[in-house]
Design a protein around this motif. Structure first.
Motif, PDB file in Angstrom:
ATOM      1  N   ASP A 129       5.785 -12.885   2.638  1.00  0.00           N
ATOM      2  CA  ASP A 129       4.916 -11.764   2.994  1.00  0.00           C
ATOM      3  C   ASP A 129       5.200 -10.541   2.137  1.00  0.00           C
ATOM      4  O   ASP A 129       4.272  -9.842   1.710  1.00  0.00           O
ATOM      5  CB  ASP A 129       5.109 -11.397   4.470  1.00  0.00           C
ATOM      6  N   ASP A 130       6.469 -10.277   1.867  1.00  0.00           N
ATOM      7  CA  ASP A 130       6.822  -9.078   1.105  1.00  0.00           C
ATOM      8  C   ASP A 130       6.286  -9.144  -0.326  1.00  0.00           C
ATOM      9  O   ASP A 130       5.877  -8.126  -0.902  1.00  0.00           O
ATOM     10  CB  ASP A 130       8.334  -8.890   1.083  1.00  0.00           C
ATOM     11  N   LEU A 131       6.292 -10.334  -0.910  1.00  0.00           N
ATOM     12  CA  LEU A 131       5.786 -10.467  -2.276  1.00  0.00           C
ATOM     13  C   LEU A 131       4.285 -10.196  -2.323  1.00  0.00           C
ATOM     14  O   LEU A 131       3.790  -9.524  -3.239  1.00  0.00           O
ATOM     15  CB  LEU A 131       6.098 -11.865  -2.812  1.00  0.00           C
ATOM     16  N   GLU A 132       3.559 -10.692  -1.333  1.00  0.00           N
ATOM     17  CA  GLU A 132       2.119 -10.453  -1.278  1.00  0.00           C
ATOM     18  C   GLU A 132       1.835  -8.953  -1.119  1.00  0.00           C
ATOM     19  O   GLU A 132       0.923  -8.406  -1.756  1.00  0.00           O
ATOM     20  CB  GLU A 132       1.519 -11.235  -0.112  1.00  0.00           C
ATOM     21  N   ARG A 133       2.618  -8.273  -0.302  1.00  0.00           N
ATOM     22  CA  ARG A 133       2.424  -6.839  -0.119  1.00  0.00           C
ATOM     23  C   ARG A 133       2.829  -6.055  -1.383  1.00  0.00           C
ATOM     24  O   ARG A 133       2.268  -5.008  -1.667  1.00  0.00           O
ATOM     25  CB  ARG A 133       3.250  -6.357   1.074  1.00  0.00           C
ATOM     26  N   PHE A 134       3.815  -6.596  -2.106  1.00  0.00           N
ATOM     27  CA  PHE A 134       4.242  -5.932  -3.331  1.00  0.00           C
ATOM     28  C   PHE A 134       3.108  -5.879  -4.351  1.00  0.00           C
ATOM     29  O   PHE A 134       2.898  -4.848  -5.004  1.00  0.00           O
ATOM     30  CB  PHE A 134       5.454  -6.655  -3.933  1.00  0.00           C
ATOM     31  N   PHE A 135       2.378  -6.990  -4.492  1.00  0.00           N
ATOM     32  CA  PHE A 135       1.282  -7.013  -5.447  1.00  0.00           C
ATOM     33  C   PHE A 135       0.261  -5.921  -5.129  1.00  0.00           C
ATOM     34  O   PHE A 135      -0.286  -5.284  -6.030  1.00  0.00           O
ATOM     35  CB  PHE A 135       0.590  -8.382  -5.424  1.00  0.00           C
ATOM     36  N   SER A 136       0.009  -5.692  -3.834  1.00  0.00           N
ATOM     37  CA  SER A 136      -0.955  -4.673  -3.428  1.00  0.00           C
ATOM     38  C   SER A 136      -0.379  -3.266  -3.559  1.00  0.00           C
ATOM     39  O   SER A 136      -1.045  -2.362  -4.073  1.00  0.00           O
ATOM     40  CB  SER A 136      -1.389  -4.930  -1.975  1.00  0.00           C
ATOM     41  N   ALA A 137       0.879  -3.083  -3.099  1.00  0.00           N
ATOM     42  CA  ALA A 137       1.476  -1.741  -3.103  1.00  0.00           C
ATOM     43  C   ALA A 137       1.776  -1.250  -4.516  1.00  0.00           C
ATOM     44  O   ALA A 137       1.639  -0.058  -4.811  1.00  0.00           O
ATOM     45  CB  ALA A 137       2.754  -1.745  -2.269  1.00  0.00           C
ATOM     46  N   ALA A 138       2.191  -2.161  -5.423  1.00  0.00           N
ATOM     47  CA  ALA A 138       2.565  -1.760  -6.774  1.00  0.00           C
ATOM     48  C   ALA A 138       1.388  -1.759  -7.733  1.00  0.00           C
ATOM     49  O   ALA A 138       1.538  -1.344  -8.896  1.00  0.00           O
ATOM     50  CB  ALA A 138       3.661  -2.688  -7.306  1.00  0.00           C
ATOM     51  N   SER A 194       0.615 -12.122   8.866  1.00  0.00           N
ATOM     52  CA  SER A 194       1.836 -12.708   8.330  1.00  0.00           C
ATOM     53  C   SER A 194       1.578 -14.132   7.867  1.00  0.00           C
ATOM     54  O   SER A 194       0.828 -14.884   8.481  1.00  0.00           O
ATOM     55  CB  SER A 194       2.928 -12.700   9.399  1.00  0.00           C
ATOM     56  N   PHE A 195       2.222 -14.501   6.752  1.00  0.00           N
ATOM     57  CA  PHE A 195       2.071 -15.861   6.246  1.00  0.00           C
ATOM     58  C   PHE A 195       2.659 -16.894   7.205  1.00  0.00           C
ATOM     59  O   PHE A 195       2.380 -18.089   7.078  1.00  0.00           O
ATOM     60  CB  PHE A 195       2.759 -15.995   4.882  1.00  0.00           C
ATOM     61  N   LYS A 196       3.476 -16.448   8.150  1.00  0.00           N
ATOM     62  CA  LYS A 196       4.041 -17.388   9.105  1.00  0.00           C
ATOM     63  C   LYS A 196       2.947 -18.070   9.936  1.00  0.00           C
ATOM     64  O   LYS A 196       3.136 -19.173  10.437  1.00  0.00           O
ATOM     65  CB  LYS A 196       5.017 -16.664  10.021  1.00  0.00           C
ATOM     66  N   GLU A 197       1.810 -17.392  10.094  1.00  0.00           N
ATOM     67  CA  GLU A 197       0.716 -17.982  10.849  1.00  0.00           C
ATOM     68  C   GLU A 197       0.117 -19.188  10.136  1.00  0.00           C
ATOM     69  O   GLU A 197      -0.562 -20.002  10.759  1.00  0.00           O
ATOM     70  CB  GLU A 197      -0.374 -16.933  11.099  1.00  0.00           C
ATOM     71  N   PHE A 233       2.216  -6.232  21.552  1.00  0.00           N
ATOM     72  CA  PHE A 233       1.605  -6.456  20.250  1.00  0.00           C
ATOM     73  C   PHE A 233       2.304  -5.656  19.152  1.00  0.00           C
ATOM     74  O   PHE A 233       2.451  -6.137  18.027  1.00  0.00           O
ATOM     75  CB  PHE A 233       0.115  -6.101  20.295  1.00  0.00           C
ATOM     76  N   SER A 234       2.714  -4.439  19.471  1.00  0.00           N
ATOM     77  CA  SER A 234       3.388  -3.617  18.465  1.00  0.00           C
ATOM     78  C   SER A 234       4.701  -4.251  18.029  1.00  0.00           C
ATOM     79  O   SER A 234       5.039  -4.263  16.846  1.00  0.00           O
ATOM     80  CB  SER A 234       3.647  -2.214  19.009  1.00  0.00           C
ATOM     81  N   ALA A 235       5.449  -4.772  18.998  1.00  0.00           N
ATOM     82  CA  ALA A 235       6.728  -5.393  18.681  1.00  0.00           C
ATOM     83  C   ALA A 235       6.544  -6.608  17.777  1.00  0.00           C
ATOM     84  O   ALA A 235       7.434  -6.950  17.003  1.00  0.00           O
ATOM     85  CB  ALA A 235       7.442  -5.805  19.972  1.00  0.00           C
ATOM     86  N   THR A 236       5.380  -7.233  17.862  1.00  0.00           N
ATOM     87  CA  THR A 236       5.106  -8.394  17.017  1.00  0.00           C
ATOM     88  C   THR A 236       4.546  -7.986  15.659  1.00  0.00           C
ATOM     89  O   THR A 236       4.980  -8.469  14.623  1.00  0.00           O
ATOM     90  CB  THR A 236       4.113  -9.337  17.718  1.00  0.00           C
ATOM     91  N   LEU A 237       3.582  -7.063  15.677  1.00  0.00           N
ATOM     92  CA  LEU A 237       2.885  -6.708  14.450  1.00  0.00           C
ATOM     93  C   LEU A 237       3.733  -5.893  13.479  1.00  0.00           C
ATOM     94  O   LEU A 237       3.578  -6.010  12.270  1.00  0.00           O
ATOM     95  CB  LEU A 237       1.607  -5.942  14.788  1.00  0.00           C
ATOM     96  N   THR A 238       4.610  -5.041  14.002  1.00  0.00           N
ATOM     97  CA  THR A 238       5.399  -4.197  13.103  1.00  0.00           C
ATOM     98  C   THR A 238       6.368  -4.998  12.253  1.00  0.00           C
ATOM     99  O   THR A 238       6.921  -4.472  11.292  1.00  0.00           O
ATOM    100  CB  THR A 238       6.182  -3.133  13.899  1.00  0.00           C
ATOM    101  N   ARG A 239       6.587  -6.248  12.605  1.00  0.00           N
ATOM    102  CA  ARG A 239       7.452  -7.091  11.774  1.00  0.00           C
ATOM    103  C   ARG A 239       6.703  -7.603  10.538  1.00  0.00           C
ATOM    104  O   ARG A 239       7.321  -8.033   9.568  1.00  0.00           O
ATOM    105  CB  ARG A 239       7.959  -8.279  12.590  1.00  0.00           C
ATOM    106  N   SER A 240       5.370  -7.602  10.588  1.00  0.00           N
ATOM    107  CA  SER A 240       4.592  -8.161   9.485  1.00  0.00           C
ATOM    108  C   SER A 240       3.579  -7.193   8.904  1.00  0.00           C
ATOM    109  O   SER A 240       3.069  -7.428   7.826  1.00  0.00           O
ATOM    110  CB  SER A 240       3.859  -9.426   9.950  1.00  0.00           C
TER     111      SER A 240
END
Length: 782
Positions: A72-81, A386-389, A448-455
């Motif tokens: 997940d972090d790599l996918e977000r990196f492409f967007s953030a950077a 999240s890619f875990k889904e 939901f917040s406790a779940t979503l803030t992880r991804s």
């Protein structure tokens, strides 16, 4: 067009727009849709891994387990950077954001080989988990073997990698060496090549993308403190909910209001749905157990057993919590379980279930619309999943995995934790349904917040959590429980169907088409059934609810009787010159059969009356109501006390056709002369005279001198006359007071007498069982 039709039209249009927007978004922006780009399915990944294993060591490995691995972090990196497509392709070529992990082993659970396969079917790396025998690894020869593996993997590009050194890896009975090379792929991102050598043979080769920690903390990770706080909060909530749910289950068992059949059915549904992900649909859970280092592999069953036990207790906890709290939900929100009862009762084709399905489908579409409207306005909204889904896409049967293992279990868990148990905990909270609905929304928001803030990074997580909580709470408050459940199931099912449909692999596309076809068929079937006459609640109500309804009826009767009794008792006692009057009634149960009153007569006297009834409930309230009416009528005639009791007794027995003894005492008191005319039917209430000691004796004795008024024996009405001395008190007491309560009287007026009568005495019972009622008339000292 009336207002209701207009709102329905807006609702349908919004839902249709939501479905269309979600389909478009999945095809173009969703990381699990267009960006996932799976060109092979689970079966193709296994085939590619086995072909590699043949060339690696030639060992036949019959068993295969697959796990989806997403970064997940790599996918977000492409967007953030703001990484360009060309730079992204360089990274994706060696270390893609998504890949399959395939674990191969023989039938004895040995010779385990983990192979990483790209979304296109290319082998990206491997790791041999079982290396037998004690081997000695030399630095020079091991480095040569590692360099050969690097050259084989990257060819001429291997020269670009910088050698970062080696480190020992301690294994059982041996000491291996791990070598690392790195290459800067773009600012803030590097590619690491890790090679592990045992003896002279390469046993592991992994390529990983590494993000600069500072950049990751600033642009990718969610708020750390919020994550920590929400994580602690959700675990505390889960613990409290589990303990309380068990408590409510025990209480319901004692009340014989537990739906044992429904609890068993729910246990089976949850167990099958959760275990199916392990045994039938997906290898995700058992995969982690099987790849752990172990001296001797114990096989698939041994690895699966702890997971199965954990799933069983999880399903058991869900079933117990549901069974313990369903009755409270039924009481607090009548009618919210009718459609759910019809479904569990086998009436799947009823109008109730069909209407719930159609309404839930509409709310699912509205939730898509709101999710995308919120997500498009938030930073990093593309990473809202999240890619875990995507684990369900690596399962044996993706269609069933997305429907049962993910959608159904998520809906049941969210509804139980966010609705049913909180409603049970707040069942005695005197408030409107709208306020309780807001509390449900807040609890769901935390879940939901406790779940979503992880991804999901940043404020987008909380915005999406608010939408998710509303899309569970609102359908429940406006419709019913089944609608709330189905809105989550339908929404997740549609989302996974469109995601699988967007994949290049034909097998996954077929699974997606089948999943969407199931939803369409269910929608058409619901449309054909929705306009029939709905089943009444009484027809689908489960058997266990019979005791619950009987108790509710009894509680309603007791509430009405309690209200009637409170209205019968005087709100304010009269003020008497030279005397004080105090009274108190403490029922032993919800409703007392006792009654007291003080009436002012036209000749200046006061009528004191007490009734000591043994009956309770509505019958007692009816009997006392009749007595009060008769007393008000006869009091105007200024009858003697004995005649008043005699007439009231006769009229009550005649009107109610009840020949039971009427326990009533009256006293006619003249405030001027302090003359008292007493009359009583039966041997209760008891009548006492209490005299405080003289001032000269108070230093030696602080208790009052109390004597019972002895009434002449009579089969009809007992009567006596007396005159109260100054400082004396006349007390009428129900039969629940013991001798010690009466004898230990305090000095002072009527209030002090009452306080002394009702004062607790440590661990010793201050009274016998029954209602305690006291009426005290205390005269002042001259």
């Amino acid at each position: 067009m009336n207002r209701r039709a207009l709102l329905l039209a807006i609702f349908v249009i919004a839902a249709a727009c939501g479905y269309a927007l979600e389909f478009f978004w999945v095809q173009h922006s969703d990381p699990l849709g267009a960006n996932l780009g799976l060109e092979i399915s689970r079966g193709d990944a296994i085939t590619a891994a086995r072909q590699f294993a043949t060339t690696y060591d030639g060992i036949s490995r019959a068993q295969a387990y697959v796990k989806f691995d997403g970064n997940d972090d790599l996918e977000r990196f492409f967007s953030a950077a703001g990484v360009t497509r060309q730079a992204r392709a360089v990274v994706e070529e060696r270390s893609p954001a998504v890949s399959y992990l395939v674990l191969l082993m023989d039938r004895e659970g040995k010779n385990r080989l983990r192979v990483r396969v790209s979304r296109s079917g290319r082998v990206l790396g491997y790791s041999q988990l079982d290396v037998q025998g004690e081997q000695r690894t030399y630095e020079a020869s091991a480095l040569a073997a590692a360099q050969g593996a690097l050259l084989k993997r990257f060819g001429k590009e291997s020269a670009i990698f910088r050698y970062d050194g080696s480190k020992p890896v301690e294994r059982q009975n041996r000491r291996d060496l791990a070598f690392k090379w790195s290459r800067q792929a773009s600012p803030h991102l590097a590619i690491d090549a890790n090679v592990e050598v045992a003896g002279t043979g390469v046993i592991s080769e992994e390529i990983k993308a590494r993000i600069d920690p500072t950049f990751q903390e600033q642009h990718i990770k969610s708020i750390g403190k919020a994550n920590t706080f929400l994580g602690i909060l959700i675990w505390c909530m889960a613990l409290i909910i589990a303990i309380y749910a068990l408590f409510r289950y025990v209480v319901r068992v004692r009340e014989q209001e537990v739906p044992h059949g429904r609890a068993l059915l729910l246990l089976l549904v949850v167990l099958v749905a959760s275990a199916s992900g392990l045994l039938i649909f997906s290898d995700d859970s058992v995969f982690d157990v099987l790849q752990k280092p172990q001296e001797t592999s114990q096989g698939t069953f041994a690895a699966s057993l702890p997971v199965l036990i954990a799933l069983f207790f999880f399903a058991l906890a869900i079933a117990i919590a549901w069974a313990g709290c369903e009755g409270d939900l039924r009481e607090r929100f009548p009618g919210k379980l009718t459609s759910f009862d019809a479904l569990l009762g086998g009436r799947i084709g009823s109008s109730n279930v069909a209407t719930a399905f159609l309404t839930a489908a509409g709310w699912a579409g509205v939730s898509f619309l709101l999710f995308r409207m919120v997500g498009l306005g938030m930073a990093n909204s593309a990473a809202s999943t999240s890619f875990k889904e995507a684990t369900v896409m690596a399962s044996r049967i993706p269609m069933l995995a997305s429907l049962f293992s993910y959608s159904l279990m998520s809906a049941i868990t969210a509804v139980l934790m966010g609705m049913m148990v909180p409603v049970s905990m707040l069942r005695r909270w005197k408030t409107t349904g709208a306020r309780l609905g807001f509390v449900i929304f807040l609890i769901l928001f935390v879940v939901f917040s406790a779940t979503l803030t992880r991804s999901v990074p940043g404020a987008a997580a909380f915005a999406l959590a608010a939408v998710g909580a509303a899309m569970l709470a609102v359908p429940f408050m406006l419709h019913d429980l089944l609608t709330s459940l189905l809105s989550t199931v339908i929404g997740s099912t549609y989302l996974f169907g469109t995601r699988m449909l967007s994949q290049p692999d034909q097998d996954l596309r077929t699974q997606g088409i089948a999943l969407l076809a199931v939803l369409l068929i269910a929608l058409v079937a619901a449309l054909t059934r929705a306009f029939r006459t709905p089943l009444p609640d009484s027809e689908v109500r489960p058997l266990y609810a019979r005791n619950l309804l009987e108790r509710q009826s009894l509680e309603a009767e007791l509430s009405a009787a309690r209200h009637a009794q409170q209205r019968l008792l005087p709100m304010k006692l009269p003020e008497i010159p030279g005397a004080s009057v105090t009274a108190r009634c403490e029922p032993s149960s919800d409703v007392s059969g006792d009654y007291y009153d003080v009436l002012s007569l036209s000749d200046g006297r006061l009528l004191f009356v007490m009734v000591d009834e043994s009956v309770e409930g509505l019958s007692a309230a009816l009997r006392v109501t009749l007595i009060k009416g008769l007393l008000l009528s006869y009091a105007r005639r200024l009858l003697p006390a004995a005649e008043l009791v005699r007439r009231v007794k006769r009229q009550v027995q005649d009107i109610l056709n009840d020949q039971r003894q009427l326990y009533i005492a009256v006293a006619l008191f003249d405030p001027v002369t302090r003359h008292v005319e007493l009359a009583r039917s039966g041997d209760s209430p008891s009548i006492f005279i209490s005299m405080a000691p003289s001032p000269s004796d108070q230093s030696e004795q602080s208790a009052a001198i109390t004597r019972e008024v002895i009434m002449p024996a009579s089969t009809d009405v007992q009567e006596v006359e007396l005159t109260l001395e100054r400082g004396e008190a006349l007390m009428m007491l129900s039969d629940a007071f013991d001798d010690l309560s009466v004898s230990q009287m305090a000095l002072g007026g009527s209030v002090q007498h009452i306080e002394a009568l009702f004062r607790p005495r440590g661990n010793v019972a201050a009274h016998a069982s029954g209602d305690r009622t006291a009426l005290v008339l205390a005269t002042e000292r001259g």
